[in-house]
Design a protein around this motif. Structure first.
Motif, PDB file in Angstrom:
ATOM      1  N   GLN A 189       0.894  -1.203  -0.511  1.00 29.33           N
ATOM      2  CA  GLN A 189       0.189  -0.460  -0.362  1.00 29.33           C
ATOM      3  C   GLN A 189       0.794   1.187  -0.380  1.00 29.33           C
ATOM      4  O   GLN A 189       0.371   1.958  -0.805  1.00 29.33           O
ATOM      5  CB  GLN A 189      -1.289  -0.266   0.706  1.00 29.33           C
ATOM      6  CG  GLN A 189      -1.759  -1.183   0.708  1.00 29.33           C
ATOM      7  CD  GLN A 189      -2.901  -1.559   2.157  1.00 29.33           C
ATOM      8  OE1 GLN A 189      -2.625   0.104   3.205  1.00 29.33           O
ATOM      9  NE2 GLN A 189      -2.779  -2.088   3.029  1.00 29.33           N
ATOM     10  N   ARG A 190       1.692   1.066   0.991  1.00 31.31           N
ATOM     11  CA  ARG A 190       2.893   2.171   1.302  1.00 31.31           C
ATOM     12  C   ARG A 190       3.655   2.059  -0.272  1.00 31.31           C
ATOM     13  O   ARG A 190       3.872   3.632  -1.009  1.00 31.31           O
ATOM     14  CB  ARG A 190       3.549   3.045   2.526  1.00 31.31           C
ATOM     15  CG  ARG A 190       3.421   2.135   3.562  1.00 31.31           C
ATOM     16  CD  ARG A 190       3.045   3.675   3.828  1.00 31.31           C
ATOM     17  NE  ARG A 190       3.266   4.986   3.238  1.00 31.31           N
ATOM     18  CZ  ARG A 190       1.627   5.517   3.021  1.00 31.31           C
ATOM     19  NH1 ARG A 190       1.248   4.879   4.267  1.00 31.31           N
ATOM     20  NH2 ARG A 190       1.817   6.448   2.019  1.00 31.31           N
ATOM     21  N   MET A 193       1.315   4.759  -2.394  1.00 29.65           N
ATOM     22  CA  MET A 193       0.735   5.729  -2.206  1.00 29.65           C
ATOM     23  C   MET A 193       2.044   6.149  -3.034  1.00 29.65           C
ATOM     24  O   MET A 193       2.330   7.940  -3.262  1.00 29.65           O
ATOM     25  CB  MET A 193       0.956   5.905  -1.050  1.00 29.65           C
ATOM     26  CG  MET A 193      -0.662   5.304  -0.583  1.00 29.65           C
ATOM     27  SD  MET A 193      -2.299   6.426  -1.870  1.00 29.65           S
ATOM     28  CE  MET A 193      -2.282   7.499  -2.142  1.00 29.65           C
ATOM     29  N   GLU A 194       3.640   5.485  -2.223  1.00 28.24           N
ATOM     30  CA  GLU A 194       4.645   6.632  -2.342  1.00 28.24           C
ATOM     31  C   GLU A 194       4.843   6.404  -4.123  1.00 28.24           C
ATOM     32  O   GLU A 194       5.303   8.490  -4.474  1.00 28.24           O
ATOM     33  CB  GLU A 194       5.775   6.027  -2.130  1.00 28.24           C
ATOM     34  CG  GLU A 194       5.630   5.949  -0.767  1.00 28.24           C
ATOM     35  CD  GLU A 194       6.944   5.196   0.337  1.00 28.24           C
ATOM     36  OE1 GLU A 194       7.837   4.487  -0.719  1.00 28.24           O
ATOM     37  OE2 GLU A 194       6.791   4.812   1.116  1.00 28.24           O
ATOM     38  N   ARG A 197       1.608   9.488  -5.965  1.00 25.36           N
ATOM     39  CA  ARG A 197       1.415  10.864  -4.736  1.00 25.36           C
ATOM     40  C   ARG A 197       2.676  10.653  -5.161  1.00 25.36           C
ATOM     41  O   ARG A 197       3.483  12.949  -5.330  1.00 25.36           O
ATOM     42  CB  ARG A 197       1.928  10.986  -3.644  1.00 25.36           C
ATOM     43  CG  ARG A 197       0.825  10.120  -2.977  1.00 25.36           C
ATOM     44  CD  ARG A 197       1.011  10.389  -1.419  1.00 25.36           C
ATOM     45  NE  ARG A 197       1.109  11.603  -0.497  1.00 25.36           N
ATOM     46  CZ  ARG A 197       0.393  11.668   0.343  1.00 25.36           C
ATOM     47  NH1 ARG A 197      -1.035  11.266   0.276  1.00 25.36           N
ATOM     48  NH2 ARG A 197       0.589  13.266   0.363  1.00 25.36           N
ATOM     49  N   TRP A 202      -0.891  12.916 -10.375  1.00 24.16           N
ATOM     50  CA  TRP A 202      -1.265  13.492  -8.996  1.00 24.16           C
ATOM     51  C   TRP A 202      -1.423  14.736  -7.406  1.00 24.16           C
ATOM     52  O   TRP A 202      -2.002  15.185  -7.196  1.00 24.16           O
ATOM     53  CB  TRP A 202      -1.008  12.481  -7.884  1.00 24.16           C
ATOM     54  CG  TRP A 202      -1.890  12.611  -6.213  1.00 24.16           C
ATOM     55  CD1 TRP A 202      -1.010  13.577  -4.891  1.00 24.16           C
ATOM     56  CD2 TRP A 202      -1.740  11.530  -5.670  1.00 24.16           C
ATOM     57  NE1 TRP A 202      -1.695  12.853  -4.113  1.00 24.16           N
ATOM     58  CE2 TRP A 202      -2.377  11.841  -4.646  1.00 24.16           C
ATOM     59  CE3 TRP A 202      -2.678   9.676  -6.184  1.00 24.16           C
ATOM     60  CZ2 TRP A 202      -3.362  11.522  -3.243  1.00 24.16           C
ATOM     61  CZ3 TRP A 202      -4.063   9.856  -5.293  1.00 24.16           C
ATOM     62  CH2 TRP A 202      -4.256  10.010  -4.073  1.00 24.16           C
ATOM     63  N   GLY A 207      -5.561  14.186  -6.678  1.00 23.15           N
ATOM     64  CA  GLY A 207      -5.526  12.758  -6.718  1.00 23.15           C
ATOM     65  C   GLY A 207      -7.074  12.177  -6.819  1.00 23.15           C
ATOM     66  O   GLY A 207      -7.078  11.636  -6.854  1.00 23.15           O
ATOM     67  N   VAL A 223      -4.093   3.379   4.158  1.00 23.91           N
ATOM     68  CA  VAL A 223      -4.137   4.748   3.673  1.00 23.91           C
ATOM     69  C   VAL A 223      -5.554   4.912   3.069  1.00 23.91           C
ATOM     70  O   VAL A 223      -5.604   5.746   2.751  1.00 23.91           O
ATOM     71  CB  VAL A 223      -3.235   3.530   2.437  1.00 23.91           C
ATOM     72  CG1 VAL A 223      -1.385   3.890   3.267  1.00 23.91           C
ATOM     73  CG2 VAL A 223      -3.888   3.401   1.460  1.00 23.91           C
ATOM     74  N   GLU A 226      -5.605   8.537   2.910  1.00 20.94           N
ATOM     75  CA  GLU A 226      -4.781   9.406   2.231  1.00 20.94           C
ATOM     76  C   GLU A 226      -5.689   9.231   0.499  1.00 20.94           C
ATOM     77  O   GLU A 226      -5.625   9.841  -0.219  1.00 20.94           O
ATOM     78  CB  GLU A 226      -3.288   8.396   1.973  1.00 20.94           C
ATOM     79  CG  GLU A 226      -2.329   9.123   3.081  1.00 20.94           C
ATOM     80  CD  GLU A 226      -0.822   7.985   3.004  1.00 20.94           C
ATOM     81  OE1 GLU A 226      -0.329   8.748   2.429  1.00 20.94           O
ATOM     82  OE2 GLU A 226      -0.684   7.324   3.931  1.00 20.94           O
ATOM     83  N   ILE A 227      -6.564   8.147   0.104  1.00 22.45           N
ATOM     84  CA  ILE A 227      -7.100   7.933  -1.145  1.00 22.45           C
ATOM     85  C   ILE A 227      -8.550   8.751  -1.329  1.00 22.45           C
ATOM     86  O   ILE A 227      -9.176   8.651  -1.762  1.00 22.45           O
ATOM     87  CB  ILE A 227      -6.599   6.512  -1.615  1.00 22.45           C
ATOM     88  CG1 ILE A 227      -7.486   5.802  -0.255  1.00 22.45           C
ATOM     89  CG2 ILE A 227      -5.242   6.266  -1.157  1.00 22.45           C
ATOM     90  CD1 ILE A 227      -7.453   4.042  -1.016  1.00 22.45           C
TER      91      ILE A 227
END
Length: 483
Positions: A189-190, A193-194, A197, A202, A207, A223, A226-227
């Motif tokens: 997941q990280r 996202m990294e 992003r 993004w 996003g 996350v 974050e999403i």
């Protein structure tokens, strides 16, 4: 007299000839004009008919989709990992053990999706991706037009198989699923996202124009905050704005706020149905009034299921079965749904379940007892034309539900089934091609998902523009309570 007659004929001949010629000329002219208009009208009708046929098979509009360049290890590579697992004792894994033994001897570019029903029901990510991976010349039925320049795109699709990632972790290390350390799903997941992003796309939109498939309620669990601004394809909102007190230890800091999901930007998508389609021509006499198969005990809003069970289990014409999604349970469900007039659909751990879409494919009229339910493709589909909606409060009144269902006439039930037969294809993901690489049906689930995303675009673009004009440091509280 004969001469006179001859003479008379000779005298009149030039005039008669002139009249006949004029009449013949006029007749030919009329016929020519008539044939011209007849031919023209026929061609126009043929053209209109062709255009009508094309409008049914070729999308008149489209949504331009850019696929984020995630590594294969985050989508099809996860399927490689799944099939390489040597042991999986979870419920429903028998089918996958057989596939591992007979079909997975060599690496595949596009491995199959698991047949374990607990995972297969969330397979939307696989079919959406399969359509986007199909060569352009074969994508003539697709509403989504894939573009390879992000600046041309309406949306950015993030090709992370979040369900498979979560299910692998649950299979090999369930004890650390809610933790971060030692959790490979969290690490993936990280990684996703990294990557996203860090892209200009993004940063440009925050996003908001990115699309994530999160059909499994535990997908991308770590996350979610974050999403939340992105376009989320979910089966319902049940796991988003209800506090799981057990998981969070009653800590409000771990609660996902209601305002992070909304029908203004997100799309409710169907579960993948697990039972085969029954065509209307195959329908037979249904001897059972109401059928339900599943677990009696659930959490959260699913507590109503236990109460309904106790009310209905001894009612005449009602079958309530404890069941599990294995091979035996599947055959029981097929038989039960195809021989029953109505199929009960109470809330479970979340407001909806795969059972609803199995009922539709079985032409068993859904009885939906779930006050907070959100349904796929509303606005395109009118569920009241083939389903019975019941308030939880009414359903728990003694004898009320069975009496209510018995009040529907045979004509009403037949109309429900006819309407249901017309919408069955809308909830179909599988296009009949291995890995979904091939043309998709224009009226299937994948196209309807993209059409719903397309409907959200004006609101999403407005939100992006509004965000740009905020002064640095300005703070605007989330206030959308729309569902």
């Amino acid at each position: 007299m004969a001469l006179k007659a001859t003479s008379f004929t000779s005298t009149l001949h030039p005039s008669l000839c002139s009249v006949s010629s004029l009449f013949l000329f006029t007749l030919i002219s009329i016929l020519s004009v008539s044939l011209f208009f007849l031919f023209t009208t026929a061609n126009q009708s043929k053209s209109i008919s062709s255009q009508s046929l094309i409008s049914q098979t070729t999308p008149q509009a489209s949504i331009k989709v850019y696929v984020a360049d995630l590594p294969r290890s985050l989508n099809y590579g996860l399927l490689d990992t799944y099939w390489s697992l040597q042991s999986d004792s979870r419920l429903g894994s028998e089918a996958d053990r057989e596939i591992r033994r007979t079909q997975m001897g060599k690496p595949l570019k596009f491995p199959p999706y698991p047949e374990n029903p607990l995972i297969k029901q969330y397979s939307a990510e696989y079919w959406i991706m399969g359509d986007l991976m199909t060569p352009e010349k074969l994508r003539y039925g697709s509403f989504a037009k894939r573009v390879f320049d992000v600046n041309e795109a309406d949306v950015v699709f993030v090709p992370f198989f979040a369900t498979i990632s979560a299910e692998i972790q649950l299979g090999v290390g369930k004890g650390v699923f809610r933790k971060k350390e030692g959790n490979e799903d969290y690490e993936r997941q990280r990684q996703v996202m990294e990557f996203v992003r860090g892209t200009e796309a993004w940063k440009r939109s925050g996003g908001r124009d990115h699309v994530f498939v999160l059909t499994d309620p535990v997908a991308m669990w770590h996350v979610k905050a974050e999403i939340a601004p992105a376009i989320l394809l979910v089966v319902d909102f049940g796991g988003w704005y209800k506090l799981d007190s057990k998981a969070s230890n009653n800590s409000l800091s771990e609660m996902i706020q209601h305002t992070q999901v909304s029908l203004l930007k997100d799309v409710i998508v169907p579960y993948t149905h697990l039972l085969p389609r029954l065509h209307l021509s195959e329908n037979q006499i249904r001897q059972t009034l109401l059928y339900f198969k599943g677990a009696k005990h659930r959490h959260r809003g699913g507590l109503v299921r236990e109460k309904l069970w106790d009310l209905l289990v001894n009612e005449q014409g009602v079958i309530m079965e404890e069941g599990f999604p294995n091979a035996t349970g599947r055959e029981q469900s097929i038989k039960g749904m195809r021989t029953s007039e109505f199929c009960l659909h109470p809330a479970g751990d979340t407001p909806t379940s795969c059972r609803l879409f199995d009922a539709i494919q079985s032409l068993c009229i859904p009885v939906i007892v779930s006050d907070n339910i959100e349904l796929p493709f509303e606005g395109m589909v009118d569920y009241s034309e083939f389903s019975v909606f019941v308030a939880v409060r009414d359903s728990l009144l003694p004898n009320w539900l069975v009496s209510h269902l018995r009040s529907f006439s045979k004509g009403q039930r037949d109309r429900f089934r006819q309407n249901m037969a017309r919408v069955q294809p809308i909830f179909q993901y599988d296009n009949g091609h291995p890995a979904g690489i091939g043309p998709i049906p224009p009226d299937g689930a994948v196209n309807h998902i993209w059409k719903k995303v397309h409907q959200k675009l004006p609101m999403i673009k407005e939100a992006i523009i509004r965000e740009k004009r905020k002064p640095p440091g300005a703070s605007v509280p989330l206030r959308c309570l729309c569902t």
